[in-house]
Design an enzyme around this catalytic site. Structure first.
Site, short mmCIF file in Angstrom:
data_model
loop_
_atom_site.label_atom_id
_atom_site.label_comp_id
_atom_site.label_asym_id
_atom_site.label_seq_id
_atom_site.Cartn_x
_atom_site.Cartn_y
_atom_site.Cartn_z
N LEU A 151 9.14 -1.02 -2.55
CA LEU A 151 8.07 -1.22 -1.59
C LEU A 151 8.50 -0.66 -0.23
CD1 LEU A 151 5.38 -2.58 -0.70
CD2 LEU A 151 6.72 -4.65 -0.26
N VAL A 152 7.67 0.17 0.37
CA VAL A 152 7.94 0.75 1.68
C VAL A 152 7.09 0.08 2.75
CG1 VAL A 152 7.86 2.87 3.05
CG2 VAL A 152 8.62 2.95 0.67
N SER A 153 5.82 -0.18 2.45
CA SER A 153 4.92 -0.77 3.44
C SER A 153 3.96 -1.73 2.75
CB SER A 153 4.11 0.31 4.16
OG SER A 153 4.95 1.14 4.92
N ALA A 154 3.65 -2.81 3.45
CA ALA A 154 2.68 -3.80 2.97
C ALA A 154 1.96 -4.40 4.15
CB ALA A 154 3.37 -4.89 2.15
N PHE A 195 0.80 -1.22 0.00
CA PHE A 195 0.00 0.00 0.00
C PHE A 195 0.84 1.27 0.00
CE2 PHE A 195 0.53 -1.10 4.48
CZ PHE A 195 0.82 0.11 5.08
#
Length: 400
Positions: free
Chosen positions: A97-100, A88
């Site tokens: 990717l930083v956050s999932a 997300f």
């Protein structure tokens, strides 16, 4: 008679309303059938907290935008209520990717490992989208404090919690290393990000009988580990499963002498110059058990990529001292080695695999370690002082 806490009952009933109610019930049953949810309280939480309403935009195969009004498309519900992690937040400059979100089956196992009861107070380090805090609050009916160092993450989690009508979660912007003493003590402290050590502040903020649960750096990945005071000293106990979380920043992930190399810090390595079978093929759970054993026996174990072999089959690697060579064992039981020391490394890794079998293939949950305080530049951390398996717990699995 409904034995849920009154606050959790009201919140859960409110959250369950809406067009996705049947999806939620099916989702919770799916997780319970898979063994990820172990009790009625956990199933009720997953059946009543609407995961889709905590997201405004996410990526699963492609980017999806959550509609503000009207019905939610089936394609979105399929993605959200499958067993899928959902990205997300992406760094706009690097595209990384930083956050999932956490995969639901793993999140359910974490919730179970917290051993929650009504009235327990929980501190969560790493707020994510707010969904995990809402699940915890649905089980306990008590205050959950969710802390994150990123103001935008907290702002988004706050908005999601308001949108879903969750009243019992307090969100705080702050450095997870310090915890949040103002609202302590806590029965449970949960890290939702990979850490390399436990800060003393967390131990000080635990209520009597409480514990810390965290994805803990070990061999380049992050198996779940529980930390509890025993006779005045913190002790780590493996919980499992084998996981690979986003990393905490700052003092929570400081390197120290004797720590395993960071995942993928070395390599990628060229294609293997030799390959051979070292152990019988394994399930995913057994492979995690082997990996934990390897990392308990050697500080040179981490994750690494070797060209020409599929990383989906496993990336547990033994590196040479100079990190110029690597040997990887995969779930099929094969060892692949490359570099100037390939032959010697392949022998060493095969010997470690044989030792795991000879020891009775100990599982992650068989391991424990006393924790020792390390003074470090960004603040002290408690780190394991030698992992071991009690003699009475060894050999509970058949050797391969």
């Amino acid at each position: 008679m409904d034995d849920r806490p009154a606050a959790a009952t009201a919140a859960s009933d409110r959250l369950a309303r809406g067009p996705a109610g049947d999806r939620l019930a099916d989702y919770a049953r799916m997780l319970r059938r898979a063994g990820a949810i172990a009790d009625d309280a956990g199933e009720r939480a997953f059946a009543t907290v609407p995961r889709h309403r905590f997201l405004t935009r996410f990526r699963h195969q492609r980017w999806h935008e959550m509609p503000c009004d009207g019905p939610v498309p089936e394609e979105i519900l399929d993605a959200v209520y499958g067993d899928n992690p959902l990205a997300f937040k992406i760094d706009e400059d690097s595209g990384q990717l930083v956050s999932a979100t956490t995969r639901p089956s793993l999140l359910a196992r974490i919730l179970g490992a917290l051993e929650l009861s009504p009235g327990m107070r929980v501190l969560e380090i790493g707020a994510g989208i707010g969904y995990n805090a809402a699940l915890i609050q649905a089980v306990t009916g008590a205050e959950v404090v969710s802390l994150d160092v990123q103001p935008d993450v907290i702002a988004d989690a706050e908005e999601a919690l308001r949108r879903c009508g969750v009243d019992g979660v307090v969100t705080v912007v702050g450095d997870g290393y310090d915890g949040h003493p103002a609202r302590g003590p806590y029965d449970r402290i949960l890290a939702s990000c990979g850490i390399r050590g436990v800060p003393p502040a967390w131990v000080e903020q635990l209520a009597p009988g409480g514990f810390v649960l965290a994805p803990f750096a070990h061999g380049g990945a992050h198996p779940l580990v529980r930390f509890r005071l025993e006779r005045g000293r913190l002790r780590a106990t493996g919980v499992g499963p084998w996981t690979d979380f986003m990393l905490a920043g700052g003092a929570l992930y400081q390197p120290f002498l004797g720590a395993h190399p960071a995942r993928f810090a070395a390599g990628p390595f060229p294609e293997p110059t030799l390959s051979r079978q070292a152990v019988a093929p394994m399930t995913g759970e057994d492979y995690g058990d082997l990996w934990f054993f390897l990392a308990a026996r050697s500080t040179r174990v981490t994750q690494a990529h070797v060209g020409g072999i599929d990383p989906a089959d496993g990336t547990a690697a033994l590196l040479a001292e100079d990190a110029a060579s690597a040997a990887v064992v995969q779930s099929c039981g094969a060892v692949h080695a490359t570099g100037p020391d390939a032959a010697a490394l392949a022998d060493d890794l095969a010997d470690l695999c044989a030792a795991w079998s000879a020891c009775g293939r100990p599982a992650i949950g068989d391991w424990s370690a006393p924790m020792t305080r390390r003074p470090l530049p960004d603040g002290p951390l408690l780190v394991p002082d030698g992992w071991s398996v009690p003699a009475q717990r060894g050999g509970r699995r058949a050797a391969s």
